[in-house]
Design a protein around this motif. Structure first.
Motif, mmCIF file in Angstrom:
data_model
loop_
_atom_site.group_PDB
_atom_site.id
_atom_site.type_symbol
_atom_site.label_atom_id
_atom_site.label_comp_id
_atom_site.label_asym_id
_atom_site.label_seq_id
_atom_site.Cartn_x
_atom_site.Cartn_y
_atom_site.Cartn_z
ATOM 1 N N SER A 1 43.514 47.591 31.864
ATOM 2 C CA SER A 1 44.319 47.950 30.707
ATOM 3 C C SER A 1 43.531 48.884 29.811
ATOM 4 C CB SER A 1 44.697 46.682 29.930
ATOM 5 O OG SER A 1 45.185 47.012 28.649
ATOM 6 N N SER A 2 44.254 49.816 29.191
ATOM 7 C CA SER A 2 43.618 50.721 28.237
ATOM 8 C C SER A 2 43.693 50.186 26.817
ATOM 9 C CB SER A 2 44.310 52.089 28.288
ATOM 10 O OG SER A 2 45.668 51.964 27.913
ATOM 11 N N GLY A 3 44.282 49.016 26.643
ATOM 12 C CA GLY A 3 44.402 48.437 25.315
ATOM 13 C C GLY A 3 45.633 48.862 24.564
ATOM 14 N N GLU A 4 46.558 49.580 25.221
ATOM 15 C CA GLU A 4 47.799 49.975 24.563
ATOM 16 C C GLU A 4 48.716 48.768 24.416
ATOM 17 O OE1 GLU A 4 49.597 53.817 25.660
ATOM 18 O OE2 GLU A 4 48.114 53.840 27.254
ATOM 19 N N ALA A 5 49.715 48.922 23.574
ATOM 20 C CA ALA A 5 50.605 47.804 23.269
ATOM 21 C C ALA A 5 51.349 47.310 24.495
ATOM 22 C CB ALA A 5 51.598 48.217 22.183
ATOM 23 N N ASP A 6 51.667 48.216 25.431
ATOM 24 C CA ASP A 6 52.436 47.794 26.594
ATOM 25 C C ASP A 6 51.559 47.451 27.789
ATOM 26 O OD1 ASP A 6 51.545 50.304 27.186
ATOM 27 O OD2 ASP A 6 53.466 51.053 27.949
ATOM 28 N N SER A 7 50.249 47.309 27.562
ATOM 29 C CA SER A 7 49.365 46.977 28.665
ATOM 30 C C SER A 7 49.544 45.514 29.054
ATOM 31 C CB SER A 7 47.905 47.232 28.269
ATOM 32 O OG SER A 7 47.705 48.590 27.987
ATOM 33 N N PRO A 8 49.365 45.207 30.345
ATOM 34 C CA PRO A 8 49.640 43.849 30.816
ATOM 35 C C PRO A 8 48.534 42.854 30.538
ATOM 36 C CG PRO A 8 48.962 45.222 32.638
ATOM 37 C CD PRO A 8 49.047 46.123 31.450
ATOM 38 N N ILE A 9 47.368 43.313 30.062
ATOM 39 C CA ILE A 9 46.261 42.405 29.805
ATOM 40 C C ILE A 9 46.135 42.160 28.315
ATOM 41 C CG2 ILE A 9 43.774 42.069 30.019
ATOM 42 C CD1 ILE A 9 43.818 43.770 32.502
ATOM 43 N N ASP A 10 46.064 40.934 27.944
ATOM 44 C CA ASP A 10 45.938 40.558 26.528
ATOM 45 C C ASP A 10 44.610 41.095 25.981
ATOM 46 O OD1 ASP A 10 45.856 39.391 24.082
ATOM 47 O OD2 ASP A 10 46.055 37.334 24.785
ATOM 48 N N SER A 11 44.684 41.862 24.902
ATOM 49 C CA SER A 11 43.478 42.472 24.336
ATOM 50 C C SER A 11 42.673 41.500 23.478
ATOM 51 C CB SER A 11 43.859 43.693 23.488
ATOM 52 O OG SER A 11 44.711 43.305 22.428
ATOM 53 N N SER A 12 43.092 40.247 23.387
ATOM 54 C CA SER A 12 42.389 39.281 22.539
ATOM 55 C C SER A 12 41.054 38.864 23.120
ATOM 56 C CB SER A 12 43.265 38.043 22.352
ATOM 57 O OG SER A 12 43.446 37.368 23.597
ATOM 58 N N GLY A 13 40.850 39.143 24.410
ATOM 59 C CA GLY A 13 39.611 38.747 25.057
ATOM 60 C C GLY A 13 39.733 37.460 25.842
ATOM 61 N N GLY B 1 36.927 49.993 25.552
ATOM 62 C CA GLY B 1 38.289 50.519 25.446
ATOM 63 C C GLY B 1 39.118 50.234 26.665
ATOM 64 N N ALA B 2 38.477 49.736 27.718
ATOM 65 C CA ALA B 2 39.209 49.338 28.918
ATOM 66 C C ALA B 2 38.803 47.912 29.283
ATOM 67 C CB ALA B 2 38.905 50.279 30.075
ATOM 68 N N ARG B 3 39.730 47.215 29.872
ATOM 69 C CA ARG B 3 39.449 45.853 30.318
ATOM 70 C C ARG B 3 40.089 45.642 31.669
ATOM 71 N NH1 ARG B 3 41.612 40.195 27.813
ATOM 72 N NH2 ARG B 3 40.504 38.813 29.241
ATOM 73 N N CYS B 4 39.345 45.023 32.584
ATOM 74 C CA CYS B 4 39.849 44.789 33.935
ATOM 75 C C CYS B 4 39.756 43.307 34.282
ATOM 76 C CB CYS B 4 39.060 45.600 34.962
ATOM 77 S SG CYS B 4 39.200 47.384 34.773
ATOM 78 N N GLU B 5 40.752 42.829 34.993
ATOM 79 C CA GLU B 5 40.777 41.466 35.521
ATOM 80 C C GLU B 5 41.080 41.546 37.007
ATOM 81 O OE1 GLU B 5 40.178 38.681 33.955
ATOM 82 O OE2 GLU B 5 40.231 39.264 31.846
ATOM 83 N N ARG B 6 40.595 40.564 37.754
ATOM 84 C CA ARG B 6 40.818 40.590 39.201
ATOM 85 C C ARG B 6 41.288 39.232 39.709
ATOM 86 N NH1 ARG B 6 35.403 40.472 38.287
ATOM 87 N NH2 ARG B 6 34.186 38.870 39.349
ATOM 88 N N ASN B 7 41.925 39.295 40.840
ATOM 89 C CA ASN B 7 42.373 38.095 41.539
ATOM 90 C C ASN B 7 41.948 38.240 42.992
ATOM 91 O OD1 ASN B 7 43.690 35.739 42.286
ATOM 92 N ND2 ASN B 7 45.626 36.804 42.657
ATOM 93 N N GLN B 8 41.038 37.394 43.425
ATOM 94 C CA GLN B 8 40.495 37.480 44.777
ATOM 95 C C GLN B 8 41.036 36.337 45.624
ATOM 96 O OE1 GLN B 8 36.308 37.373 43.728
ATOM 97 N NE2 GLN B 8 36.149 39.586 44.032
ATOM 98 N N ARG B 9 41.475 36.681 46.812
ATOM 99 C CA ARG B 9 41.940 35.675 47.761
ATOM 100 C C ARG B 9 41.714 36.190 49.175
ATOM 101 N NH1 ARG B 9 45.866 38.160 44.979
ATOM 102 N NH2 ARG B 9 47.620 39.134 46.059
ATOM 103 N N VAL B 10 42.007 35.372 50.140
ATOM 104 C CA VAL B 10 41.733 35.732 51.523
ATOM 105 C C VAL B 10 42.454 37.026 51.880
ATOM 106 C CG1 VAL B 10 42.019 35.024 53.925
ATOM 107 C CG2 VAL B 10 41.360 33.337 52.179
ATOM 108 N N ARG B 11 41.690 37.986 52.377
ATOM 109 C CA ARG B 11 42.173 39.276 52.886
ATOM 110 C C ARG B 11 42.822 40.176 51.839
ATOM 111 N NH1 ARG B 11 41.607 39.914 58.182
ATOM 112 N NH2 ARG B 11 41.294 38.074 59.475
#
Length: 555
Positions: A182-194, A165-175
């Motif tokens: 995202s909780s999977g709601e319609a206005d969440s910034p992560i695409d729930s398609s996988g 029911g939750a999905r997380c993405e990360r962006n790693q860079r120096v320092r």
């Protein structure tokens, strides 16, 4: 994947262990890991952060919604929470092991001014780790930044394993490392398609979420009715923090107010939610207050003690005797009708007293309790036979005095002087005024206030839950003493001065009981003031707002 020197990462895992895990030791003078001490959100996705920057609870689609992190309160109490629970930041310095923040030399935590954006800073020698958290809509964002002396390698450990029911993405860079969940709601910034999300997009979305949360909170807070000009700085800060806490714990769509962001507390209690409605109304947020009252009017108050975010009762605990009174006073405050049908359903009883034989705010065995008797006087329609007629409040006061009065004041249990004085006596001043009881209420409050610790008072003399002070009784006693002081100011100025001074002392205790970030725990350690339970608690912050407004009304 290891990143270049100066980078930092996160370890994200969820759940416990069957091998009898042990909660890590706390840093000196701090609460244990995995007990929330700060809160992010604005009425949708809500997350609790512990004192070390771990995300220990996450709820969606609202504050009383489904938990997205497995962190049971019974494990917290037993100190058997696995070290990988929730979202745990770790840092690897040079060739050492990956260390969590509870292994740091020091950790501090603050909100960005005027916001529910939380910043936790840990120091490992000359290495500084800064964690900034926010939630807006259906998104949670975290930015982790590091600083270290030249030549010192700081490497990340980054794994993701969150609840369904939750999905997380990360962006790693120096320092710097960004995390976006995202909780999977319609206005969440992560695409729930996988599909994978571009890392640069995660960074941009994290930045936007952090900024948007801060702007939204500050714009909302600007609409608050201010305290009077004489209010000291600490009072203004407590007032703003309390308003923002209620904002985070109130569902923007339904009006459901969660008592706290923690397993077992992420439910709606009628008294807690009704007090939040009173506080919002007093602070000028009428629409929020009305939203809460409408939610409460829609639940079956005879079906349980607490409710899900959708209004369905939670099993196990039976209805409590103060619910109808609190809902009545909240709905009256915003001008909503407390209908005969709703009252009849809420006040179903076998004799003429709707509050008899039920649990009270202390949630012990059913009985005939002072808190329930006082709250029931606010129910307008239908009146009980005892409270009917022109002299309803006088009759109610006489009945309460006869059953709960003792030589020293008002006691908790009817016809039992040995049950001890009860802080709920204060409710007969605010929010259920019974002027004929004021002398006995005053005597009760002053005696209990005289037993205060540096961090407040317990619910009453008969309290069996230990010596730790509770913030809600401390705040509601301050509110009612301040109200009595206003009433006595002209006719008995010396009495009024004493009442006001005691109210201010109790607020001083409340201020000491707050975390460094300003959150009010349900209760704190009587010796150290460290949080011992749910932090922050909506009920405590609501009473703090009401007490502050009583002491420093806008001129």
């Amino acid at each position: 994947m290891l990143l270049p020197a100066g980078a930092i990462g996160l370890l994200l895992v969820s759940g416990g262990s069957s091998a009898d895990p042990r909660t890590p030791a706390a840093l000196p003078g701090m609460p244990p890991p995995f007990l929330g001490t700060a809160l992010v959100g604005n009425g949708r996705l809500t997350a609790a952060i512990d004192a070390y920057g771990d995300v220990v609870d996450m709820r969606a689609p609202g504050p009383a919604g489904r938990g997205l992190i497995d962190n049971p309160s019974d494990r917290q109490a037993a100190r058997t929470v696995a070290v990988g629970t929730g979202i745990v930041p770790r840092v690897k310095i040079e060739d050492g092991p990956a260390l969590p923040m509870w292994r740091a030399d020091s950790v501090s935590q603050r909100y960005l001014p005027g916001t529910n954006v939380v910043r936790t800073v840990a120091r490992f020698g000359r290495v500084r780790i800064s964690i900034t958290d926010a939630a807006v809509g259906g998104a949670f964002a975290r930015r982790v930044q590091s600083s270290a002396p030249a030549g010192v390698r700081v490497e990340p450990v980054a794994e993701v394993n969150v609840q369904a029911g939750a999905r997380c993405e990360r962006n790693q860079r120096v320092r710097e490392t960004d995390l976006l969940c995202s909780s999977g709601e319609a206005d969440s910034p992560i695409d729930s398609s996988g599909d994978s999300v571009d890392q640069s997009s995660v960074g941009a979305q994290t930045d936007m979420t952090l900024r948007s949360a801060a702007v939204s909170d500050r714009e909302w807070l600007d609409n608050a009715r201010p305290l009077g000009r004489a209010a000291p700085r600490w009072a203004r800060e407590m007032y703003r923090r309390s308003l923002l806490t209620l904002r985070a714990l109130t569902d923007r769509r339904t009006g459901a107010v969660a008592a706290g962001a923690r397993d077992g507390w992420a439910y709606v209690w009628p008294r807690d939610a009704a007090t939040a409605a009173l506080a919002f109304a007093a602070a000028g947020y009428r629409s929020e207050a009305e939203h809460i009252a409408r939610f409460l009017l829609g639940v079956d108050l005879d079906a349980g003690a607490r409710y899900q975010g959708d209004g369905n009762p939670v099993a196990v605990r039976a209805a409590q005797g103060d619910a109808a009174g609190w809902v009545a006073v909240a709905s009256d405050t915003v001008g909503l009708t407390w209908s005969r049908r709703q009252a009849s359903r809420a006040l179903h009883h076998v004799d003429r007293f709707p509050w008899r034989g039920r649990a009270d705010y202390q949630e012990a065995d059913p009985g005939d309790y002072l808190a329930n008797a006082i709250a029931s006087t606010s129910v307008d329609e239908p009146k009980t036979p005892l409270y009917e007629g022109k002299w309803a409040h006088l009759h109610a006061s006489s009945a309460i005095a006869a059953e709960f009065g003792a030589a020293r004041g008002l006691v908790r249990t009817a016809r039992d002087p040995g049950s001890g004085l009860d802080t709920a006596a204060a409710w007969a001043v605010r929010p259920f005024p019974l002027p004929a009881l004021y002398p006995e209420v005053r005597r009760t409050m002053l005696r209990l206030a005289g037993q205060q610790t540096r961090f407040g008072i317990t619910p009453g003399e008969g309290w069996t839950g230990g010596v730790d002070p509770w913030t809600a009784p401390t705040a509601w006693t301050a509110w009612s003493l301040a109200a009595l002081a206003d009433r006595d100011r002209l006719g008995r100025p010396a009495v009024a001065l004493g009442e006001r001074r005691q109210a201010l002392r109790l607020l001083g205790d409340l201020r000491r009981a707050a975390t460094p970030a300003g959150a009010l725990p349900e209760r704190v350690d009587a010796r150290t003031g460290a949080p011992r339970s749910t932090t922050p608690l909506a009920w405590s912050h609501a009473f703090a707002i009401l007490a502050l407004r009583q002491l420093w009304p806008q001129q």
